[in-house]
Design an enzyme around this catalytic site. Structure first.
Site, PDB file in Angstrom:
ATOM      1  CD  GLN A  52       2.893  -6.961   1.577  1.00 53.23           C
ATOM      2  OE1 GLN A  52       3.841  -6.225   1.776  1.00 53.23           O
ATOM      3  NE2 GLN A  52       1.923  -6.667   0.721  1.00 53.23           N
ATOM      4  CG  LEU A  93       2.587  -4.800  -3.658  1.00 52.34           C
ATOM      5  CD1 LEU A  93       4.053  -5.204  -3.567  1.00 52.34           C
ATOM      6  CD2 LEU A  93       2.200  -4.478  -5.096  1.00 52.34           C
ATOM      7  CD  GLU A 135       5.478  -2.178   3.488  1.00 55.06           C
ATOM      8  OE1 GLU A 135       5.298  -3.392   3.697  1.00 55.06           O
ATOM      9  OE2 GLU A 135       4.913  -1.583   2.555  1.00 55.06           O
ATOM     10  CG  HIS A 138       2.043  -5.619   5.569  1.00 58.26           C
ATOM     11  ND1 HIS A 138       0.950  -6.369   5.228  1.00 58.26           N
ATOM     12  CD2 HIS A 138       2.163  -4.688   4.598  1.00 58.26           C
ATOM     13  CE1 HIS A 138       0.421  -5.906   4.089  1.00 58.26           C
ATOM     14  NE2 HIS A 138       1.144  -4.882   3.693  1.00 58.26           N
TER      15      HIS A 138
HETATM   16 NI    NI Z   1       0.746  -3.678   2.033  1.00 55.57          NI
END
Ligand code: NI
Length: 171
Positions: A52, A93, A135, A138
């Site tokens: 991210q 996010l 997470e 991700h």
């Molecule tokens: Ni996320």
């Protein structure tokens, strides 16, 4: 300490591939993790994964405490046990302005390394369990909107673009 810019869905290849394992546990890594904590708190998220911030590394930071004073990191994490299934709504996010319902295990146990390379296990259900799964997804190049049907995903991305435009206009 430094804030690192967060990248958005389809804006960076690191978000959409399996991240590389961490092999060096040095002071640069420790500094990176501090910066990731700061970036997560600044963005008011309860988790942040290295992809991210455009980084192709298996690192994520999490803090689900109310006071935002219990951060921890998971490096090279692996889900070693899971059970149950439930639907969970969550934002991300990297997809601002959207909220997505995603199928998750009710309980997970994760094996990971900390910033000094020490192996540990963490288990959780509820918010912690969901956050761990989000997470770790991700780090596998998967975002929660990837679970949606193509049409719903398209709508979510439209929402994200609107939200980004709004934020740009307001600053
Ligand atoms: Ni996320």
């Amino acid at each position: 300490m430094a804030l690192i810019p967060i990248v958005y869905y389809s804006y960076h290849p690191a978000l959409h591939k399996i991240a590389e394992p961490v092999t060096e546990f040095d002071s640069a890594l420790a500094q990176l993790i501090q910066d990731m904590y700061e970036t997560m708190y600044h963005a008011e998220g309860c988790g942040l994964a290295a992809p991210q911030i455009g980084l192709d590394k298996r690192i994520a930071v999490i803090d689900i405490s109310e006071e935002k004073n219990k951060p921890f990191c998971i490096i090279n994490p692996e889900i070693i046990e899971k059970s149950g299934s439930e639907m969970m709504s969550a934002g991300c996010l990297s997809v601002p302005g959207t909220y997505t319902t995603t199928p998750r295990a009710t309980y997970v146990k994760v094996r990971a390394q900390n910033e000094t390379g020490h192996f540990f296990e963490i288990e959780g259900s509820g918010l912690l369990g969901h956050c761990l799964q989000h997470e770790i997804d991700h780090l596998l190049g998967k975002l929660n909107i990837d679970y949606l049907s193509p049409l719903k995903k398209k709508m979510a991305l439209k929402k994200m673009k609107k939200s980004l435009k709004r934020n740009k206009n307001s600053t």
